[in-house]
Design a protein around this motif. Structure first.
Motif, PDB file in Angstrom:
ATOM      1  N   SER A  42      -1.476  18.842   0.984  1.00 21.62           N
ATOM      2  CA  SER A  42      -1.851  19.239   2.343  1.00 21.62           C
ATOM      3  C   SER A  42      -1.738  18.083   3.320  1.00 21.62           C
ATOM      4  O   SER A  42      -1.570  18.288   4.522  1.00 21.62           O
ATOM      5  CB  SER A  42      -3.288  19.788   2.349  1.00 21.62           C
ATOM      6  OG  SER A  42      -4.184  18.818   1.819  1.00 21.62           O
ATOM      7  N   SER A  43      -1.827  16.853   2.808  1.00 19.84           N
ATOM      8  CA  SER A  43      -1.664  15.670   3.646  1.00 19.84           C
ATOM      9  C   SER A  43      -1.207  14.516   2.764  1.00 19.84           C
ATOM     10  O   SER A  43      -1.355  14.556   1.537  1.00 19.84           O
ATOM     11  CB  SER A  43      -2.986  15.305   4.348  1.00 19.84           C
ATOM     12  OG  SER A  43      -3.997  14.999   3.397  1.00 19.84           O
ATOM     13  N   GLY A  44      -0.646  13.513   3.380  1.00 21.32           N
ATOM     14  CA  GLY A  44      -0.210  12.349   2.628  1.00 21.32           C
ATOM     15  C   GLY A  44       1.202  12.493   2.086  1.00 21.32           C
ATOM     16  O   GLY A  44       1.939  13.436   2.415  1.00 21.32           O
ATOM     17  N   GLU A  45       1.576  11.555   1.236  1.00 23.27           N
ATOM     18  CA  GLU A  45       2.922  11.510   0.684  1.00 23.27           C
ATOM     19  C   GLU A  45       3.135  12.610  -0.362  1.00 23.27           C
ATOM     20  O   GLU A  45       2.196  13.026  -1.039  1.00 23.27           O
ATOM     21  CB  GLU A  45       3.187  10.143   0.037  1.00 23.27           C
ATOM     22  CG  GLU A  45       3.071   8.970   0.991  1.00 23.27           C
ATOM     23  CD  GLU A  45       4.185   8.954   2.003  1.00 23.27           C
ATOM     24  OE1 GLU A  45       5.241   9.558   1.741  1.00 23.27           O
ATOM     25  OE2 GLU A  45       4.000   8.352   3.074  1.00 23.27           O
ATOM     26  N   ALA A  46       4.385  13.054  -0.467  1.00 24.42           N
ATOM     27  CA  ALA A  46       4.771  14.029  -1.479  1.00 24.42           C
ATOM     28  C   ALA A  46       5.714  13.378  -2.475  1.00 24.42           C
ATOM     29  O   ALA A  46       6.307  12.325  -2.212  1.00 24.42           O
ATOM     30  CB  ALA A  46       5.437  15.244  -0.838  1.00 24.42           C
ATOM     31  N   CYS A  47       5.858  13.998  -3.617  1.00 28.66           N
ATOM     32  CA  CYS A  47       6.753  13.499  -4.657  1.00 28.66           C
ATOM     33  C   CYS A  47       8.182  13.428  -4.135  1.00 28.66           C
ATOM     34  O   CYS A  47       8.635  14.291  -3.376  1.00 28.66           O
ATOM     35  CB  CYS A  47       6.662  14.438  -5.857  1.00 28.66           C
ATOM     36  SG  CYS A  47       7.976  14.282  -7.057  1.00 28.66           S
ATOM     37  N   GLN A  48       8.922  12.403  -4.519  1.00 28.77           N
ATOM     38  CA  GLN A  48      10.313  12.257  -4.101  1.00 28.77           C
ATOM     39  C   GLN A  48      11.178  13.350  -4.747  1.00 28.77           C
ATOM     40  O   GLN A  48      11.006  13.665  -5.929  1.00 28.77           O
ATOM     41  CB  GLN A  48      10.837  10.879  -4.492  1.00 28.77           C
ATOM     42  CG  GLN A  48      10.089   9.723  -3.828  1.00 28.77           C
ATOM     43  CD  GLN A  48      10.626   8.382  -4.256  1.00 28.77           C
ATOM     44  OE1 GLN A  48      11.675   7.945  -3.822  1.00 28.77           O
ATOM     45  NE2 GLN A  48       9.885   7.711  -5.131  1.00 28.77           N
ATOM     46  N   PRO A  49      12.104  13.913  -3.994  1.00 26.04           N
ATOM     47  CA  PRO A  49      12.896  15.045  -4.517  1.00 26.04           C
ATOM     48  C   PRO A  49      13.684  14.725  -5.780  1.00 26.04           C
ATOM     49  O   PRO A  49      13.875  15.611  -6.619  1.00 26.04           O
ATOM     50  CB  PRO A  49      13.827  15.383  -3.345  1.00 26.04           C
ATOM     51  CG  PRO A  49      13.140  14.878  -2.134  1.00 26.04           C
ATOM     52  CD  PRO A  49      12.403  13.649  -2.575  1.00 26.04           C
ATOM     53  N   ARG A 109       0.829  -1.208   0.000  1.00 23.67           N
ATOM     54  CA  ARG A 109       0.000   0.000   0.000  1.00 23.67           C
ATOM     55  C   ARG A 109       0.867   1.264   0.000  1.00 23.67           C
ATOM     56  O   ARG A 109       0.604   2.226  -0.733  1.00 23.67           O
ATOM     57  CB  ARG A 109      -0.924  -0.018   1.222  1.00 23.67           C
ATOM     58  CG  ARG A 109      -1.764   1.252   1.395  1.00 23.67           C
ATOM     59  CD  ARG A 109      -2.668   1.493   0.183  1.00 23.67           C
ATOM     60  NE  ARG A 109      -3.408   2.713   0.299  1.00 23.67           N
ATOM     61  CZ  ARG A 109      -4.633   2.811   0.829  1.00 23.67           C
ATOM     62  NH1 ARG A 109      -5.224   1.711   1.299  1.00 23.67           N
ATOM     63  NH2 ARG A 109      -5.258   3.949   0.876  1.00 23.67           N
ATOM     64  N   GLN A 110       1.917   1.262   0.817  1.00 23.19           N
ATOM     65  CA  GLN A 110       2.802   2.422   0.854  1.00 23.19           C
ATOM     66  C   GLN A 110       3.508   2.638  -0.479  1.00 23.19           C
ATOM     67  O   GLN A 110       3.708   3.772  -0.918  1.00 23.19           O
ATOM     68  CB  GLN A 110       3.822   2.248   1.978  1.00 23.19           C
ATOM     69  CG  GLN A 110       3.218   2.322   3.368  1.00 23.19           C
ATOM     70  CD  GLN A 110       4.194   1.877   4.447  1.00 23.19           C
ATOM     71  OE1 GLN A 110       5.370   1.673   4.173  1.00 23.19           O
ATOM     72  NE2 GLN A 110       3.692   1.709   5.670  1.00 23.19           N
ATOM     73  N   THR A 111       3.866   1.543  -1.151  1.00 23.58           N
ATOM     74  CA  THR A 111       4.504   1.662  -2.465  1.00 23.58           C
ATOM     75  C   THR A 111       3.539   2.265  -3.472  1.00 23.58           C
ATOM     76  O   THR A 111       3.915   3.145  -4.269  1.00 23.58           O
ATOM     77  CB  THR A 111       4.979   0.284  -2.950  1.00 23.58           C
ATOM     78  OG1 THR A 111       5.911  -0.248  -2.004  1.00 23.58           O
ATOM     79  CG2 THR A 111       5.650   0.392  -4.306  1.00 23.58           C
ATOM     80  N   LEU A 112       2.291   1.826  -3.439  1.00 28.93           N
ATOM     81  CA  LEU A 112       1.283   2.369  -4.359  1.00 28.93           C
ATOM     82  C   LEU A 112       0.989   3.839  -4.055  1.00 28.93           C
ATOM     83  O   LEU A 112       0.827   4.658  -4.978  1.00 28.93           O
ATOM     84  CB  LEU A 112       0.006   1.540  -4.281  1.00 28.93           C
ATOM     85  CG  LEU A 112       0.105   0.090  -4.785  1.00 28.93           C
ATOM     86  CD1 LEU A 112      -1.207  -0.648  -4.535  1.00 28.93           C
ATOM     87  CD2 LEU A 112       0.455   0.067  -6.268  1.00 28.93           C
ATOM     88  N   ASP A 113       0.917   4.177  -2.743  1.00 28.27           N
ATOM     89  CA  ASP A 113       0.681   5.575  -2.378  1.00 28.27           C
ATOM     90  C   ASP A 113       1.826   6.463  -2.867  1.00 28.27           C
ATOM     91  O   ASP A 113       1.592   7.570  -3.380  1.00 28.27           O
ATOM     92  CB  ASP A 113       0.537   5.699  -0.861  1.00 28.27           C
ATOM     93  CG  ASP A 113      -0.784   5.138  -0.352  1.00 28.27           C
ATOM     94  OD1 ASP A 113      -1.681   4.926  -1.188  1.00 28.27           O
ATOM     95  OD2 ASP A 113      -0.897   4.896   0.865  1.00 28.27           O
ATOM     96  N   GLN A 114       3.080   5.992  -2.699  1.00 27.03           N
ATOM     97  CA  GLN A 114       4.212   6.780  -3.157  1.00 27.03           C
ATOM     98  C   GLN A 114       4.230   6.881  -4.667  1.00 27.03           C
ATOM     99  O   GLN A 114       4.589   7.920  -5.235  1.00 27.03           O
ATOM    100  CB  GLN A 114       5.514   6.158  -2.649  1.00 27.03           C
ATOM    101  CG  GLN A 114       6.754   6.993  -2.927  1.00 27.03           C
ATOM    102  CD  GLN A 114       6.704   8.347  -2.264  1.00 27.03           C
ATOM    103  OE1 GLN A 114       6.632   8.436  -1.041  1.00 27.03           O
ATOM    104  NE2 GLN A 114       6.718   9.415  -3.054  1.00 27.03           N
ATOM    105  N   ARG A 115       3.851   5.797  -5.349  1.00 24.03           N
ATOM    106  CA  ARG A 115       3.801   5.823  -6.818  1.00 24.03           C
ATOM    107  C   ARG A 115       2.785   6.858  -7.309  1.00 24.03           C
ATOM    108  O   ARG A 115       3.043   7.588  -8.281  1.00 24.03           O
ATOM    109  CB  ARG A 115       3.413   4.427  -7.330  1.00 24.03           C
ATOM    110  CG  ARG A 115       3.471   4.253  -8.830  1.00 24.03           C
ATOM    111  CD  ARG A 115       4.893   4.156  -9.334  1.00 24.03           C
ATOM    112  NE  ARG A 115       4.944   3.940 -10.761  1.00 24.03           N
ATOM    113  CZ  ARG A 115       4.948   2.738 -11.334  1.00 24.03           C
ATOM    114  NH1 ARG A 115       4.917   1.642 -10.571  1.00 24.03           N
ATOM    115  NH2 ARG A 115       5.006   2.606 -12.639  1.00 24.03           N
TER     116      ARG A 115
END
Length: 687
Positions: A68-75, A52-58
């Motif tokens: 405003s909440s949740g994961e952000a794009c990787q730098p 689930r975390q992998t899908l959220d990050q994707r």
């Protein structure tokens, strides 16, 4: 047997909840090996959570913004988005670069407008600015027949347009390009009265945040004598200033855009919390309270309450619900808790006094007082009082006494663990962190702890705890008699480390003080090695042996003679001119004096502008007049000193650089530090 405490994964608990009730009842009622089914599903939940975390990050990686909440794009993906949209990223931090990419199209569509310039300053530099156009500050000759805006369009009374009936108002018409100052009237900002917080109808009204408070205001008496020359409240016209623009000159010119910005306040800025006396939730539904100080009683008469990052003196919950969790608290400090007829869940909390609940579930907490749970519950990885009722299940807990800077709720710094607290509490949480309300850290919300007299600590038995995000203020001294003290993002008035440095097999000293991103008024390490990185020492600094990098020594530096085995080493730092010590190795240092901001302070019935002392807002923040050898002299090109990680100088330079792409050819942006943006405008006059 309760099974709630068996789950460490979200998906495992969700799978368990989907089972028919008969299987959950059998699993929880088993005498031996009870909860085996729950443990099995929790193990499955570990893998499902990772998926689930992998899908959220994707999903987050497809949107280069600041959600405003949740994961952000990787730098590391931002340069690819920037190349796709032809964006030149200049911000020194990831949040600013995300905003540069996310707003690229909108800023191009508004290129050259004041709105775009204001958004760039806010998103790239984290500055809330007031903008003045230079051409409006230049003296011009009035022309006969030139159309003039009506006074109501500029927020003034229509009486200015009725010259026949009110000839005395003609010279005060806001649309005239008047140059001569009318000393009969003061020109300044004034608050605009609003009805219930709604936006005012005055077209000249603006909303600005002054010291954390949003206020509507407008300019009054544009042709009057400016009360605060050089500030955003000064709109008087001047002869064109053709000098090269800096923070202090070259402002009145048709090719300039002035961005008035409040000087940064550093460690001693406004409290990020909202303070209230009492709160009462009596309506049904879900209640959420975040980042609040409740100095009195928080009462919950209906619904379900969730607390995050709060401090609550007395919590009283009267909701009757024996099975459902009616109180969920995360990273919250309490004095007393009473949940007489309901279940409560605590994650990373501290209760200084008594805790009374119907059923309790807790993890990574500190219960400094008594606990009474009528229906039992479970406590994991927490500090618990001795003699806890056997009906409460315990796992990996400790009864060691928590050592706080202050154990009284009404005292500043209550609930903050000292570095000489037991290791079972400092490192006893499930993830190896500290137990209690600051389990998640205090970054961006440092806690003030007053030091009175001399507070002595023996850290000889310390296990390497790092003291983070604290302001040790007051006129007292923090003394370390033995052991090693490690600090990160800490401001300390007077620190004295008397520990003797241990040596390794080659005879080299090991540090007894390791500080990073720290501010000191006075520092003394009399018998050992001090290692300072990104620090500022305002007054005398004394050390037996010193290793310093990217540090500002604003006043005296007293070093004992070094040795061949243990020389002093100072690099990329500001040092006083008179430092001449044997075995001192230096690299890329400067002796240029740092220039700190001056702020306005109310002293009696006067307002005095002076350099702030320790514990006052703005202490040790670098002024733009400071030499670039200090403002951009760190090894990575940032500023030296304790605010290196705050990037004040880099952010200001990034805004000026970014605005050059969005201004018409030949236009220049000038950032003007403005102390008036820290003080509220005058209240509206009664008409």
């Amino acid at each position: 047997m309760a099974t709630d405490n068996l789950f460490s994964t979200r998906m495992g608990k969700q799978l368990y909840g989907l089972l028919p009730e008969v299987y959950r009842t059998r699993d929880s009622a088993a005498d031996d090996g009870g909860g085996d089914l729950a443990c099995f599903l929790d193990a499955c939940g570990h893998l499902l959570d990772l998926i689930r975390q992998t899908l959220d990050q994707r999903l987050a990686d497809a949107f280069p913004d600041n959600p405003s909440s949740g994961e952000a794009c990787q730098p590391w993906l931002l340069p690819y988005f920037a190349d796709l949209l032809d964006v030149r990223m200049v911000s020194p931090d990831d949040a600013g670069r995300r905003d540069e990419v996310a707003h690229a199209v909108a800023w191009r569509q508004r290129k050259g407008t004041l709105k775009a310039l204001e958004q760039i300053a806010e998103n790239v530099g984290r500055l809330e600015v007031e903008i003045q156009e230079g051409w409006k500050r230049v003296a011009t000759t009035p022309q006969v027949g030139l159309p003039r805006l009506l006074a109501p369009a500029l927020g003034e009374s229509a009486l200015h347009d009725a010259f026949g009936d009110h000839p005395g108002w003609a010279a005060r018409h806001p649309g005239l390009p008047a140059v001569t100052v009318d000393f009969r009237y003061p020109s300044r900002a004034m608050q605009v009265a609003t009805d219930g917080g709604a936006a005012p109808q005055n077209p000249a009204a603006k909303q600005t945040t002054f010291d954390g408070q949003a206020v509507w205001w407008r300019q009054v008496n544009r042709h009057g004598a400016p009360c605060f020359p050089g500030s955003y409240e000064d709109v008087s016209r001047r002869t064109p200033d053709v000098r090269t623009p800096t923070w202090s000159r070259g402002h009145a010119h048709p090719k300039r855009v002035l961005l008035h910005a409040p000087p940064p306040q550093g460690f001693f800025g406004p409290d990020p919390y909202t303070t209230v006396s009492d709160l009462d939730y009596s309506a049904e539904g879900e209640h959420l309270l975040e980042d609040h100080h409740v100095q009195g009683t928080l009462t919950v008469g209906a619904g379900r309450l969730t607390l995050r990052r709060c401090t609550v003196k007395h919590l009283v919950v009267t909701v009757s619900s024996h099975d459902d969790v009616i109180l969920a608290a995360e990273e919250t400090l309490f004095d007393t808790v009473s949940v007489g007829a309901g279940a409560a869940s605590f994650e990373g909390c501290t209760v200084l006094g008594a805790t009374t609940v119907f059923r309790l579930t807790a993890a990574n907490c500190i219960f400094n007082g008594s606990i009474f749970a009528a229906a039992g519950g479970s406590i994991r990885y927490s500090r618990i009082p001795a003699g806890l009722d056997e009906s409460i299940e315990q796992e990996a807990g400790t009864t060691d006494v928590a050592n706080f800077f202050s154990a009284f709720f009404d005292d500043p710094g209550a609930g903050v663990l000292r570095p000489d607290a037991p290791a079972t509490i400092l490192f006893g949480a499930e993830d190896g962190g500290e137990m209690g309300a600051y389990h998640g850290g205090r970054e961006d919300r440092p806690v003030r702890v007053p030091i009175v007299g001399t507070v002595t600590m023996d850290l000889s038995a310390s296990s390497g705890y790092t003291l983070k995000d604290l302001i040790l203020e007051g006129s007292g001294s923090l003394r370390v008699a033995q052991g090693v003290l490690t600090l990160e993002r800490v401001a300390a008035f007077d620190l004295q480390v008397e520990s003797i440095s241990p040596t390794d097999e080659t005879g080299m000293f090991q540090p007894v003080l390791a500080a990073e991103d720290c501010l000191f008024d006075r520092l003394a390490v009399s018998s050992g090695l001090a290692r300072l990185v990104y620090c500022t020492v305002l007054n005398q600094c004394q050390s037996r042996c010193l290793q310093a990098s990217d540090t500002i020594f604003a006043a005296g530096l007293d070093l004992a003679p070094g040795t061949d085995a243990n020389p002093h080493c100072i690099r990329f730092s500001r040092i006083p001119e008179d430092v001449d010590v044997a075995y001192l190795r230096t690299l890329e240092n400067t002796t240029e004096p740092p220039i700190f901001y001056e702020f306005a302070f109310d002293e009696g019935d006067q307002v005095v502008q002076r350099r702030p002392v320790f514990s006052e807002a703005g202490c040790a923040t670098l002024h733009p007049a400071t030499s670039e050898a200090i403002r951009f002299g760190a090894e990575d090109g940032g500023e030296m000193g304790c605010y290196h990680g705050w990037r004040y100088s880099l952010l200001m330079a990034a805004v000026a650089d970014k605005l050059s792409d969005f201004l018409p050819v030949g236009m220049e942006a000038v950032i003007v530090p403005d102390l008036r943006l820290h003080r509220l405008p005058r209240e509206a006059c009664v008409e």
